[in-house]
Design an enzyme around this catalytic site. Structure first.
Site, PDB file in Angstrom:
ATOM      1  N   SER A   1       0.990  -1.081   0.120  1.00 10.77           N
ATOM      2  CA  SER A   1      -0.074  -0.112   0.001  1.00 10.77           C
ATOM      3  C   SER A   1       0.901   1.245  -0.231  1.00 10.77           C
ATOM      4  CB  SER A   1      -0.830  -0.051   1.383  1.00 10.77           C
ATOM      5  OG  SER A   1      -1.615  -1.141   1.345  1.00 10.77           O
ATOM      6  N   GLY A   2       1.702   1.246   0.845  1.00  6.63           N
ATOM      7  CA  GLY A   2       2.299   2.548   1.213  1.00  6.63           C
ATOM      8  C   GLY A   2       3.438   2.785   0.030  1.00  6.63           C
TER       9      GLY A   2
ATOM     10  N   GLU B   1       9.429  -5.619  -5.832  1.00  8.30           N
ATOM     11  CA  GLU B   1       8.746  -6.194  -4.735  1.00  8.30           C
ATOM     12  C   GLU B   1       9.068  -7.813  -4.995  1.00  8.30           C
ATOM     13  OE1 GLU B   1       5.944  -6.213  -2.501  1.00  8.30           O
ATOM     14  OE2 GLU B   1       6.068  -8.291  -2.799  1.00  8.30           O
TER      15      GLU B   1
ATOM     16  N   CYS C   1      -2.363  -5.727   1.692  1.00  8.04           N
ATOM     17  CA  CYS C   1      -3.719  -5.321   1.982  1.00  8.04           C
ATOM     18  C   CYS C   1      -4.477  -5.851   0.464  1.00  8.04           C
ATOM     19  CB  CYS C   1      -3.710  -3.905   1.639  1.00  8.04           C
ATOM     20  SG  CYS C   1      -5.630  -3.287   1.718  1.00  8.04           S
TER      21      CYS C   1
ATOM     22  N   CYS D   1      -6.429  -6.898   3.759  1.00  6.06           N
ATOM     23  CA  CYS D   1      -8.045  -6.193   3.594  1.00  6.06           C
ATOM     24  C   CYS D   1      -9.024  -6.500   2.675  1.00  6.06           C
ATOM     25  CB  CYS D   1      -7.979  -4.553   3.637  1.00  6.06           C
ATOM     26  SG  CYS D   1      -6.237  -4.144   3.797  1.00  6.06           S
TER      27      CYS D   1
ATOM     28  N   LYS E   1      -9.837 -10.193   2.483  1.00  8.34           N
ATOM     29  CA  LYS E   1     -10.692 -10.541   3.923  1.00  8.34           C
ATOM     30  C   LYS E   1     -12.158 -10.260   3.774  1.00  8.34           C
ATOM     31  CE  LYS E   1     -10.645  -7.294   6.693  1.00  8.34           C
ATOM     32  NZ  LYS E   1     -10.078  -6.466   7.722  1.00  8.34           N
TER      33      LYS E   1
ATOM     34  N   TYR F   1      -2.548  -2.496 -10.268  1.00 12.34           N
ATOM     35  CA  TYR F   1      -1.369  -1.470  -9.507  1.00 12.34           C
ATOM     36  C   TYR F   1      -0.061  -1.485 -10.334  1.00 12.34           C
ATOM     37  CZ  TYR F   1      -3.231  -1.023  -4.497  1.00 12.34           C
ATOM     38  OH  TYR F   1      -4.093  -0.853  -3.657  1.00 12.34           O
TER      39      TYR F   1
ATOM     40  N   TYR G   1      -7.852  -7.876  16.003  1.00 14.76           N
ATOM     41  CA  TYR G   1      -9.129  -7.663  14.967  1.00 14.76           C
ATOM     42  C   TYR G   1      -9.098  -8.850  13.833  1.00 14.76           C
ATOM     43  CZ  TYR G   1      -6.325  -5.281  11.236  1.00 14.76           C
ATOM     44  OH  TYR G   1      -5.286  -5.018  10.167  1.00 14.76           O
ATOM     45  N   ILE G   2      -7.781  -9.321  13.284  1.00 11.90           N
ATOM     46  CA  ILE G   2      -7.519 -10.164  12.541  1.00 11.90           C
ATOM     47  C   ILE G   2      -8.098 -11.636  13.024  1.00 11.90           C
ATOM     48  CG2 ILE G   2      -5.816 -11.546  11.013  1.00 11.90           C
ATOM     49  CD1 ILE G   2      -4.272  -8.806  10.756  1.00 11.90           C
TER      50      ILE G   2
ATOM     51  N   GLU H   1     -11.978 -11.482  13.186  1.00 14.99           N
ATOM     52  CA  GLU H   1     -12.784 -11.089  11.789  1.00 14.99           C
ATOM     53  C   GLU H   1     -12.622 -12.641  11.416  1.00 14.99           C
ATOM     54  OE1 GLU H   1     -11.611  -6.661  10.566  1.00 14.99           O
ATOM     55  OE2 GLU H   1     -10.323  -8.643   9.757  1.00 14.99           O
TER      56      GLU H   1
ATOM     57  N   THR I   1      -3.882   0.162   6.131  1.00 12.54           N
ATOM     58  CA  THR I   1      -3.730   0.667   4.622  1.00 12.54           C
ATOM     59  C   THR I   1      -3.602   2.044   4.547  1.00 12.54           C
ATOM     60  OG1 THR I   1      -3.907  -1.536   3.619  1.00 12.54           O
ATOM     61  CG2 THR I   1      -4.537   0.422   2.447  1.00 12.54           C
TER      62      THR I   1
ATOM     63  N   HIS J   1     -33.877   9.510   8.296  1.00 10.71           N
ATOM     64  CA  HIS J   1     -34.909   8.448   8.638  1.00 10.71           C
ATOM     65  C   HIS J   1     -35.383   7.572   7.721  1.00 10.71           C
ATOM     66  CE1 HIS J   1     -37.602   6.833  11.723  1.00 10.71           C
ATOM     67  NE2 HIS J   1     -38.512   7.152  11.011  1.00 10.71           N
TER      68      HIS J   1
ATOM     69  N   GLU K   1     -29.042   7.590  12.568  1.00 13.80           N
ATOM     70  CA  GLU K   1     -29.613   8.723  13.129  1.00 13.80           C
ATOM     71  C   GLU K   1     -29.560   8.713  14.381  1.00 13.80           C
ATOM     72  OE1 GLU K   1     -34.010   8.904  12.702  1.00 13.80           O
ATOM     73  OE2 GLU K   1     -34.096   6.875  11.904  1.00 13.80           O
TER      74      GLU K   1
HETATM   75  C1  LIG Z   1      -5.394 -10.343   7.356  1.00  9.96           C
HETATM   76  C2  LIG Z   1      -5.300  -8.946   7.345  1.00  9.96           C
HETATM   77  C3  LIG Z   1      -6.452  -8.129   7.218  1.00  9.96           C
HETATM   78  C4  LIG Z   1      -6.149  -6.802   7.209  1.00  9.96           C
HETATM   79  N1  LIG Z   1      -7.157  -5.960   7.312  1.00  9.96           N
HETATM   80  C5  LIG Z   1      -7.250  -4.483   7.119  1.00  9.96           C
HETATM   81  C6  LIG Z   1      -8.188  -3.836   7.179  1.00  9.96           C
HETATM   82  O1  LIG Z   1      -9.591  -4.171   6.950  1.00  9.96           O
HETATM   83  N2  LIG Z   1      -8.097  -2.358   6.807  1.00  9.96           N
HETATM   84  C7  LIG Z   1      -6.649  -1.794   6.692  1.00  9.96           C
HETATM   85  O2  LIG Z   1      -6.740  -0.600   6.844  1.00  9.96           O
HETATM   86  N3  LIG Z   1      -5.712  -2.715   6.882  1.00  9.96           N
HETATM   87  C8  LIG Z   1      -5.868  -4.046   7.173  1.00  9.96           C
HETATM   88  N4  LIG Z   1      -4.673  -4.769   7.107  1.00  9.96           N
HETATM   89  C9  LIG Z   1      -3.309  -4.038   7.416  1.00  9.96           C
HETATM   90  C10 LIG Z   1      -3.005  -3.793   6.039  1.00  9.96           C
HETATM   91  O3  LIG Z   1      -2.767  -4.856   5.131  1.00  9.96           O
HETATM   92  C11 LIG Z   1      -1.385  -3.071   6.194  1.00  9.96           C
HETATM   93  O4  LIG Z   1      -1.474  -2.096   7.288  1.00  9.96           O
HETATM   94  C12 LIG Z   1      -0.627  -2.482   5.053  1.00  9.96           C
HETATM   95  O5  LIG Z   1      -0.921  -3.761   3.851  1.00  9.96           O
HETATM   96  C13 LIG Z   1       0.470  -2.068   5.236  1.00  9.96           C
HETATM   97  O6  LIG Z   1       0.968  -1.694   4.198  1.00  9.96           O
HETATM   98  P1  LIG Z   1       2.636  -1.237   3.719  1.00  9.96           P
HETATM   99  O7  LIG Z   1       2.903  -0.759   2.534  1.00  9.96           O
HETATM  100  O8  LIG Z   1       3.347  -1.024   4.981  1.00  9.96           O
HETATM  101  O9  LIG Z   1       3.276  -2.943   3.694  1.00  9.96           O
HETATM  102  P2  LIG Z   1       2.514  -4.104   2.684  1.00  9.96           P
HETATM  103  O10 LIG Z   1       1.433  -4.009   2.044  1.00  9.96           O
HETATM  104  O11 LIG Z   1       2.612  -5.295   3.867  1.00  9.96           O
HETATM  105  O12 LIG Z   1       3.592  -4.373   1.725  1.00  9.96           O
HETATM  106  C14 LIG Z   1       4.870  -4.817   1.865  1.00  9.96           C
HETATM  107  C15 LIG Z   1       5.418  -5.444   0.589  1.00  9.96           C
HETATM  108  O13 LIG Z   1       6.553  -5.648   0.839  1.00  9.96           O
HETATM  109  C16 LIG Z   1       7.342  -6.672   0.104  1.00  9.96           C
HETATM  110  N5  LIG Z   1       8.437  -7.047   0.631  1.00  9.96           N
HETATM  111  C17 LIG Z   1       9.003  -7.336   1.818  1.00  9.96           C
HETATM  112  N6  LIG Z   1      10.193  -7.299   1.969  1.00  9.96           N
HETATM  113  C18 LIG Z   1      10.818  -7.066   0.931  1.00  9.96           C
HETATM  114  C19 LIG Z   1      12.166  -7.093   0.033  1.00  9.96           C
HETATM  115  N7  LIG Z   1      13.170  -7.351   0.873  1.00  9.96           N
HETATM  116  N8  LIG Z   1      12.191  -6.873  -1.086  1.00  9.96           N
HETATM  117  C20 LIG Z   1      11.105  -6.674  -1.979  1.00  9.96           C
HETATM  118  N9  LIG Z   1       9.762  -6.541  -1.159  1.00  9.96           N
HETATM  119  C21 LIG Z   1       9.608  -6.873  -0.142  1.00  9.96           C
HETATM  120  C22 LIG Z   1       6.147  -7.776   0.640  1.00  9.96           C
HETATM  121  O14 LIG Z   1       6.408  -8.832  -0.144  1.00  9.96           O
HETATM  122  C23 LIG Z   1       4.944  -6.927   0.598  1.00  9.96           C
HETATM  123  O15 LIG Z   1       4.311  -7.007  -0.662  1.00  9.96           O
HETATM  124  C24 LIG Z   1      -4.759  -6.208   7.351  1.00  9.96           C
HETATM  125  C25 LIG Z   1      -3.912  -6.904   7.261  1.00  9.96           C
HETATM  126  C26 LIG Z   1      -3.756  -8.355   7.191  1.00  9.96           C
HETATM  127  C27 LIG Z   1      -2.924  -9.177   7.461  1.00  9.96           C
END
Ligand SMILES: Cc1cc2nc3c(=O)[nH]c(=O)nc-3n(C[C@H](O)[C@H](O)[C@H](O)COP(=O)(O)OP(=O)(O)OC[C@H]3O[C@@H](n4cnc5c(N)ncnc54)[C@H](O)[C@@H]3O)c2cc1C
Length: 458
Positions: free
Chosen positions: A15-16, A35, A43, A48, A51, A99, A180-181, A184, A313, A438, A443
């Site tokens: 995500s970030g 990646e 996510c 997310c 899920k 993406y 929460y995980i 859920e 996310t 309503h 409400e």
């Molecule tokens: C089951 C579950 C349900 C969730 N539900 C929600 C929700 O409902 N709402 C919500 O807001 N958040 C939810 N989250 C949390 C959300 O997924 C995370 O907060 C979000 O994905 C964080 O984003 P990020 O960019 O920090 O990391 P991530 O999305 O985890 O991305 C990190 C990426 O880096 C890659 N990576 C790691 N190391 C390396 C490397 N050395 N070289 C290359 N690539 C690498 C990984 O493969 C991964 O793809 C949930 C998480 C889980 C596990």
């Protein structure tokens, strides 16, 4: 001035990382993103999105049951887990493609490889076995499910990663964890018909949430037949001819086809070269950053779950956006981590923004509390016994609404809107002055007139 291969090198396509790369690319910066698994990150691929799709699937049983009160006769219904998983996978693949396309449009170079930091400004691409240089490195590697590595038989358990791709729906599942995980997934499996047990070491699930939400959801889960067992953990997991037996520290045993651990997530910082580059970590392995996501090493930034600030996310996305705007768009800003709305997609679901009562009391000293517990209109004909909970916490002195907690259908949708008002500093009088829509459940948030008075202690 030193010439670098890239202006920005992002490690992690979640995500970030994706947001930061796209925005920086849009400003004309030379950007690469590495990646190691699938673009979209936790996510999209195993968090997310899948899920929520499973949550939707798990709620149809209620709909079929509720239909009778509205005159419908629903025929025999059956559920096909492999069909759900295949459809979910198709959607995830589509999103992953989007993406990638978004990154390509922003002229970001996509590198399908693990990347590790070799030195400040230098990254090693593991698959290509070569190093590249970058003026700025952004670590966005997310988190990973924690395991209890000392637990005998741990290898028989799964985590949320595997739960999304089980070959079949377990008839009996035990979920370990109280966050929460865990909550859920217990709701998902129970809704799909699995005999479900939730085991949590603390006294009550959903630590950190408002106590009323915790109590109400525990009651609703028990009412739905989910066994919620607190105050105990596994001492051993044993594989048997009929499945798995979990031995608990309270002396009990539980039988299951799958045991899923959702006991927390750890930041993905191991073997990333951070120590070699001199990047400081916190005790739990998270990267230490300042408000602008800067690490202690110039030129190395970190965002999202790997920094363990607020692991959601939208937060990771904003942090990535802020870094890109600040470095390449001449628009420096920092993410405000206050008043972040969040949901728990249990059934019934939770939406919450602001402080839980105990924290609000600590911060403000005196609160006006408004609470309503009621049967939603739909339940009058469906006969469903579930009740909604709505709770507003108001700072007595300023009359600002400082907490909004909802349990029940569409709670997360309702709270997203309440969060806008709270962000703008809305007072209870502003809520009251808002015309009710309503008939809705929401409400109630603008019609609660009487302060809640605690029952007299007997
Ligand atoms: C089951 C579950 C349900 C969730 N539900 C929600 C929700 O409902 N709402 C919500 O807001 N958040 C939810 N989250 C949390 C959300 O997924 C995370 O907060 C979000 O994905 C964080 O984003 P990020 O960019 O920090 O990391 P991530 O999305 O985890 O991305 C990190 C990426 O880096 C890659 N990576 C790691 N190391 C390396 C490397 N050395 N070289 C290359 N690539 C690498 C990984 O493969 C991964 O793809 C949930 C998480 C889980 C596990």
């Amino acid at each position: 001035m030193a010439a670098f291969d890239y202006d920005l090198f992002v490690i992690g396509g979640g995500s970030g990382g994706v947001r930061a790369a796209r925005i920086a690319g849009g400003y004309g910066a030379k950007v690469a993103i590495a990646e190691e698994y699938r673009m979209g990150g936790t996510c999209v691929i195993r968090g997310c999105v899948p899920k929520k799709l499973l949550v939707y699937a798990s709620r149809f049983k209620d709909e079929f049951e509720d239909a009778a009160g509205f005159g419908w006769t629903v025929g025999d219904s059956t559920f096909d887990w492999p069909a759900l998983i295949a459809n979910k996978d198709k959607e995830i693949a589509r999103l992953e493609g989007l993406y990638r396309a978004g990154l390509e449009r922003a002229r970001v170079e996509i590198l399908d490889t693990r990347a590790v930091i070799e030195a400040p400004n230098t990254v090693r691409l593991v698959k290509q076995n070569k190093t590249v240089t970058a003026r700025t490195i952004l670590v966005a590697t997310g988190g990973w499910p924690s395991l209890d590595s000392k637990l005998p038989g741990m290898e028989h358990a799964i985590t949320s990663n595997e739960a999304f791709n089980l070959a079949e729906l377990p008839k009996r599942i035990v979920v370990a964890g109280g966050g929460y995980i865990a909550v859920e997934f217990a709701g998902i499996f129970a809704g799909l018909g699995a005999e479900t047990t939730l085991i949590y070491r603390g006294p009550k699930i959903l630590r950190g949430f408002d106590e009323d939400l915790r109590d109400a959801l525990t009651d609703e889960y028990r009412h739905r037949g989910i066994r919620v067992v607190t105050g105990t953990v596994f001492s051993r997991i044993e594989k048997t001819s009929s499945g798995l037996t979990g031995h608990l520290t309270n002396g009990d045993t539980v039988e299951a086809d799958q045991i899923m651990f959702a006991i927390g997530r750890a930041p993905n910082t191991r073997n990333l070269g951070l120590e070699a580059a001199g990047v400081e970590l916190r005790a739990n392995g998270a990267i230490k950053v300042d408000a602008n996501s800067r690490t202690n090493v110039p030129g190395i930034y970190a965002i999202g779950d790997v920094t363990d600030r607020v692991n959601l996310t939208p937060v990771a996305i904003r942090e990535g956006h802020a870094v890109a705007d600040s470095l390449f768009g001449k628009k420096p800003w920092a993410v405000d981590h206050d008043l972040i709305p969040t949901g728990v997609f249990s059934t019934p679901e939770i939406g919450t923004v602001g402080l839980p009562e105990h924290a609000a009391m600590e911060r403000y000293g005196k609160l006006d509390i408004y609470k309503a517990r009621f049967r939603p209109l739909k339940a009058t004909l469906s006969g469903r016994q579930e009740r909604m909970l709505m709770k507003l916490l108001v700072d007595s002195a300023s009359q600002k609404v400082v907490g909004c907690h909802v349990l029940g259908p569409d709670a997360a949708e309702i709270v997203q809107m309440a969060a806008i008002a709270m962000r703008m500093g809305a007072t209870k009088a502003d809520f009251d002055a808002t015309m009710a829509l309503h008939p809705t459940a929401a409400e109630e948030l603008v019609t609660m007139r009487d302060k809640w008075v605690p029952p007299l202690a007997t």
